[in-house]
Design a protein around this motif. Structure first.
Motif, mmCIF file in Angstrom:
data_model
loop_
_atom_site.group_PDB
_atom_site.id
_atom_site.type_symbol
_atom_site.label_atom_id
_atom_site.label_comp_id
_atom_site.label_asym_id
_atom_site.label_seq_id
_atom_site.Cartn_x
_atom_site.Cartn_y
_atom_site.Cartn_z
ATOM 1 N N UNK A 137 0.758 -1.153 0.157
ATOM 2 C CA UNK A 137 0.027 -0.061 -0.236
ATOM 3 C C UNK A 137 0.980 1.285 0.108
ATOM 4 N N UNK A 138 0.557 2.136 -0.951
ATOM 5 C CA UNK A 138 1.405 3.452 -1.064
ATOM 6 C C UNK A 138 0.753 4.524 -0.133
ATOM 7 N N UNK A 139 1.564 5.198 0.473
ATOM 8 C CA UNK A 139 1.122 6.401 1.166
ATOM 9 C C UNK A 139 1.687 7.680 0.422
ATOM 10 N N UNK A 140 0.935 8.587 0.725
ATOM 11 C CA UNK A 140 1.444 9.802 0.091
ATOM 12 C C UNK A 140 1.773 10.835 1.102
ATOM 13 N N UNK A 141 3.311 11.074 1.003
ATOM 14 C CA UNK A 141 3.900 11.801 2.075
ATOM 15 C C UNK A 141 3.378 13.356 2.136
ATOM 16 N N UNK A 142 2.728 13.673 1.115
ATOM 17 C CA UNK A 142 2.222 15.302 1.355
ATOM 18 C C UNK A 142 1.182 15.352 2.370
ATOM 19 N N UNK A 143 0.500 14.200 2.476
ATOM 20 C CA UNK A 143 -0.594 14.253 3.580
ATOM 21 C C UNK A 143 -0.255 13.781 4.982
ATOM 22 N N UNK A 144 0.751 13.279 5.002
ATOM 23 C CA UNK A 144 1.454 12.859 6.353
ATOM 24 C C UNK A 144 1.897 14.152 7.026
ATOM 25 N N UNK A 145 1.470 14.213 8.490
ATOM 26 C CA UNK A 145 2.071 15.221 9.281
ATOM 27 C C UNK A 145 3.795 15.361 9.632
ATOM 28 N N UNK A 146 4.442 16.392 9.678
ATOM 29 C CA UNK A 146 5.704 16.399 9.913
ATOM 30 C C UNK A 146 5.998 16.166 11.445
ATOM 31 N N UNK A 147 6.285 14.981 12.011
ATOM 32 C CA UNK A 147 6.291 14.920 13.459
ATOM 33 C C UNK A 147 7.306 15.921 14.205
ATOM 34 N N UNK A 148 8.319 16.175 13.387
ATOM 35 C CA UNK A 148 9.157 17.328 13.891
ATOM 36 C C UNK A 148 8.611 18.585 14.361
ATOM 37 N N UNK A 149 7.797 19.164 13.497
ATOM 38 C CA UNK A 149 6.924 20.262 13.832
ATOM 39 C C UNK A 149 5.738 20.146 14.511
ATOM 40 N N UNK A 150 5.197 18.881 14.655
ATOM 41 C CA UNK A 150 4.108 18.887 15.788
ATOM 42 C C UNK A 150 4.727 18.650 17.019
ATOM 43 N N UNK A 151 5.927 18.065 17.098
ATOM 44 C CA UNK A 151 6.198 18.065 18.479
ATOM 45 C C UNK A 151 6.909 19.391 18.971
ATOM 46 N N UNK A 152 7.256 20.310 18.015
ATOM 47 C CA UNK A 152 7.802 21.484 18.472
ATOM 48 C C UNK A 152 6.518 22.490 18.529
ATOM 49 N N UNK A 153 5.380 22.155 17.977
ATOM 50 C CA UNK A 153 4.309 22.976 18.292
ATOM 51 C C UNK A 153 3.790 22.777 19.570
ATOM 52 N N UNK A 154 3.617 21.481 20.099
ATOM 53 C CA UNK A 154 3.275 20.990 21.374
ATOM 54 C C UNK A 154 4.303 21.512 22.495
ATOM 55 N N UNK A 155 5.657 21.468 22.222
ATOM 56 C CA UNK A 155 6.739 22.176 23.097
ATOM 57 C C UNK A 155 6.131 23.653 23.354
ATOM 58 N N UNK A 156 5.745 24.389 22.383
ATOM 59 C CA UNK A 156 5.691 25.735 22.392
ATOM 60 C C UNK A 156 4.354 25.969 23.221
ATOM 61 N N UNK A 157 3.506 25.145 22.875
ATOM 62 C CA UNK A 157 1.929 25.187 23.655
ATOM 63 C C UNK A 157 2.255 25.081 25.174
ATOM 64 N N UNK A 158 3.263 24.024 25.597
ATOM 65 C CA UNK A 158 3.279 23.690 26.976
ATOM 66 C C UNK A 158 4.186 25.096 27.298
ATOM 67 N N UNK A 159 5.065 25.523 26.517
ATOM 68 C CA UNK A 159 5.808 26.486 27.401
ATOM 69 C C UNK A 159 4.856 27.723 27.667
#
Length: 64
Positions: A1-23
């Protein structure tokens, strides 16, 4: 099964966003300017459930 990378979230940015929210959450709690849970969640751009989950995690990690 192929996945389209365009539709996958960038985990690095998601983690960074959560970090900023926590700060931001930590700063607001320390300055005693959180308001109601509903208003705080809206201010942070998250759901109330996510807010409570973050608060629980912070308590578990030793926040007072």
């Amino acid at each position: 099964m192929k996945t389209n990378k365009e539709h996958q979230p960038n985990l690095h940015f998601l983690c960074y966003d959560l970090y900023l929210i926590e700060l931001t959450l930590d700063c607001l709690i320390r300055s005693k300017s959180t308001g109601t849970p509903k208003a705080l969640a809206k201010r942070l751009g998250i759901s109330e459930r996510s807010l409570y989950d973050m608060l629980e995690k912070m308590k578990y990690l030793g926040a007072h």
